[in-house]
Design a protein around this motif. Structure first.
Motif, PDB file in Angstrom:
ATOM      1  N   PRO A   1       0.815  -1.220   0.000  1.00  0.00           N
ATOM      2  CA  PRO A   1       0.000   0.000   0.000  1.00  0.00           C
ATOM      3  C   PRO A   1       0.845   1.265   0.000  1.00  0.00           C
ATOM      4  CG  PRO A   1      -0.185  -1.144   2.113  1.00  0.00           C
ATOM      5  CD  PRO A   1       0.505  -2.066   1.174  1.00  0.00           C
ATOM      6  N   CYS A   2       2.004   1.241   0.665  1.00  0.00           N
ATOM      7  CA  CYS A   2       2.864   2.425   0.647  1.00  0.00           C
ATOM      8  C   CYS A   2       3.344   2.710  -0.769  1.00  0.00           C
ATOM      9  CB  CYS A   2       4.054   2.229   1.587  1.00  0.00           C
ATOM     10  SG  CYS A   2       3.640   2.357   3.347  1.00  0.00           S
ATOM     11  N   ASP A   3       3.740   1.662  -1.487  1.00  0.00           N
ATOM     12  CA  ASP A   3       4.192   1.851  -2.866  1.00  0.00           C
ATOM     13  C   ASP A   3       3.042   2.334  -3.747  1.00  0.00           C
ATOM     14  OD1 ASP A   3       6.684   0.998  -2.092  1.00  0.00           O
ATOM     15  OD2 ASP A   3       6.474  -1.017  -2.935  1.00  0.00           O
ATOM     16  N   ALA A   4       1.862   1.773  -3.539  1.00  0.00           N
ATOM     17  CA  ALA A   4       0.709   2.138  -4.363  1.00  0.00           C
ATOM     18  C   ALA A   4       0.322   3.597  -4.175  1.00  0.00           C
ATOM     19  CB  ALA A   4      -0.477   1.235  -4.022  1.00  0.00           C
ATOM     20  N   GLU A   5       0.532   4.134  -2.977  1.00  0.00           N
ATOM     21  CA  GLU A   5       0.156   5.521  -2.685  1.00  0.00           C
ATOM     22  C   GLU A   5       1.330   6.476  -2.753  1.00  0.00           C
ATOM     23  OE1 GLU A   5      -2.771   5.751  -2.941  1.00  0.00           O
ATOM     24  OE2 GLU A   5      -3.794   4.055  -2.027  1.00  0.00           O
ATOM     25  N   GLY A   6       2.483   5.992  -3.224  1.00  0.00           N
ATOM     26  CA  GLY A   6       3.640   6.870  -3.419  1.00  0.00           C
ATOM     27  C   GLY A   6       4.375   7.269  -2.162  1.00  0.00           C
ATOM     28  N   VAL A   7       4.195   6.531  -1.078  1.00  0.00           N
ATOM     29  CA  VAL A   7       4.871   6.859   0.182  1.00  0.00           C
ATOM     30  C   VAL A   7       6.364   6.565   0.035  1.00  0.00           C
ATOM     31  CG1 VAL A   7       5.091   6.290   2.629  1.00  0.00           C
ATOM     32  CG2 VAL A   7       2.832   6.425   1.566  1.00  0.00           C
ATOM     33  N   GLY A   8       7.194   7.590   0.188  1.00  0.00           N
ATOM     34  CA  GLY A   8       8.625   7.418   0.024  1.00  0.00           C
ATOM     35  C   GLY A   8       9.396   7.230   1.312  1.00  0.00           C
ATOM     36  N   GLY A   9       8.756   7.480   2.454  1.00  0.00           N
ATOM     37  CA  GLY A   9       9.492   7.480   3.711  1.00  0.00           C
ATOM     38  C   GLY A   9       9.428   6.203   4.513  1.00  0.00           C
ATOM     39  N   ARG A  10       8.712   5.184   4.012  1.00  0.00           N
ATOM     40  CA  ARG A  10       8.473   3.989   4.837  1.00  0.00           C
ATOM     41  C   ARG A  10       9.747   3.412   5.431  1.00  0.00           C
ATOM     42  NH1 ARG A  10       9.228  -1.284   4.182  1.00  0.00           N
ATOM     43  NH2 ARG A  10       9.640  -1.078   1.942  1.00  0.00           N
ATOM     44  N   VAL A  11      10.751   3.134   4.598  1.00  0.00           N
ATOM     45  CA  VAL A  11      11.916   2.420   5.121  1.00  0.00           C
ATOM     46  C   VAL A  11      12.668   3.268   6.145  1.00  0.00           C
ATOM     47  CG1 VAL A  11      12.124   0.970   3.077  1.00  0.00           C
ATOM     48  CG2 VAL A  11      13.433   3.087   3.189  1.00  0.00           C
ATOM     49  N   ALA A  12      12.777   4.568   5.909  1.00  0.00           N
ATOM     50  CA  ALA A  12      13.471   5.431   6.877  1.00  0.00           C
ATOM     51  C   ALA A  12      12.721   5.460   8.202  1.00  0.00           C
ATOM     52  CB  ALA A  12      13.618   6.835   6.314  1.00  0.00           C
ATOM     53  N   TRP A  13      11.395   5.570   8.129  1.00  0.00           N
ATOM     54  CA  TRP A  13      10.605   5.606   9.360  1.00  0.00           C
ATOM     55  C   TRP A  13      10.695   4.290  10.111  1.00  0.00           C
ATOM     56  CZ3 TRP A  13       6.036   7.518   5.959  1.00  0.00           C
ATOM     57  CH2 TRP A  13       6.268   8.848   5.578  1.00  0.00           C
ATOM     58  N   GLN A  14      10.697   3.173   9.391  1.00  0.00           N
ATOM     59  CA  GLN A  14      10.760   1.876  10.059  1.00  0.00           C
ATOM     60  C   GLN A  14      12.124   1.637  10.697  1.00  0.00           C
ATOM     61  OE1 GLN A  14       9.212  -0.832   6.980  1.00  0.00           O
ATOM     62  NE2 GLN A  14       7.251  -0.854   8.069  1.00  0.00           N
ATOM     63  N   VAL A  15      13.185   2.097  10.061  1.00  0.00           N
ATOM     64  CA  VAL A  15      14.507   1.982  10.672  1.00  0.00           C
ATOM     65  C   VAL A  15      14.571   2.825  11.943  1.00  0.00           C
ATOM     66  CG1 VAL A  15      16.941   2.595  10.389  1.00  0.00           C
ATOM     67  CG2 VAL A  15      15.737   1.364   8.572  1.00  0.00           C
TER      68      VAL A  15
END
Length: 244
Positions: A191-205
């Protein structure tokens, strides 16, 4: 030891030379970022780690050059974060390096994460980062660079406004604003990729680093909006001590 986590957007518009003097919509975002960084400096941060996603579709830790330019965004504004060598800096690192210089932050290093890293991979990277933070007597700040959804307004670059994108972005803003590390860890790539979310990996780290440091934090949101249809959030997690 971890002292603070500052969340900022991965937005070239933060750089005045790239947007021009008439781009008034950029000022509230830049002002909020300046306030957040000044607040972190005021509590005492000796060293910074800039956390962001790679441009390339890879996984795991990524090594990149420590210097670069915004030339591909229209103006040759040069920045430097470290003396590392490697492929060109990703946008998140360019923005982080510019903010590092603009706010006169202390010594800094990069933590670049492949933008296709899974949540489990991000958790592992965050745990390793926490271990390094725990070994240091310095007070360390994480500068976490990443954007939310790209489909939040009718003219948004992600294809216009989508209610699914708005709902996901609202959930992300609430998670960061509430220092909800579990909610950030639960973000799914699809869903993050589908909605263009670019910050997922940084936020999860960053969320994993905080969890593994065992630190209690107080969260403050300085800005949350979508001036150009992309979700930008500026927030600070201030470490108040170990969890009881």
């Amino acid at each position: 030891m971890l002292a603070a986590v500052v969340f900022v957007p991965s937005a070239p518009l933060l750089v005045p030379e790239l947007v021009g003097p008439s781009a008034f919509d950029t000022e509230p975002v830049r002002s909020a970022v300046g306030d957040a960084l000044a607040g972190a400096v005021a509590i005492g941060v000796d060293r910074w780690v800039v956390v962001g996603a790679s441009d390339d579709p890879v996984t795991g830790p990524v090594r990149e050059a420590g210097s670069g330019s915004f030339a591909r965004f229209g103006v040759d504004v040069r920045v430097s974060l470290s003396d590392e060598t490697g492929p060109r800096m990703s946008l998140s690192m360019l923005v982080g390096a510019w903010l590092h210089e603009w706010a006169s932050l202390g010594p800094a290093s990069a933590c670049v994460v492949g933008r296709e890293s899974t949540p489990d991979e991000c958790a592992g990277i965050g745990a390793e980062l926490a271990a390094r933070l725990g070994e240091s007597a310095e007070r360390i700040g994480l500068l976490v660079v990443g954007d939310g959804s790209t489909a939040l307004t009718p003219k948004a670059p992600g294809g216009g406004r989508r209610e699914s994108a708005v709902a996901l972005n609202d959930a992300i803003v609430a998670a960061i604003g509430g220092a909800d590390t579990a909610a950030l860890a639960a973000l799914r790539p699809e869903p993050c990729d589908a909605e263009g979310v670019g910050g997922r990996v940084a936020w999860q780290v960053a969320a994993a680093a905080v969890e593994n440091c065992g630190s209690a934090v107080v969260a403050k949101t300085g800005y949350a909006g979508a001036p150009f249809g992309v979700g930008y959030i500026v927030a600070t997690w201030t470490v108040t001590g170990d969890r009881a």
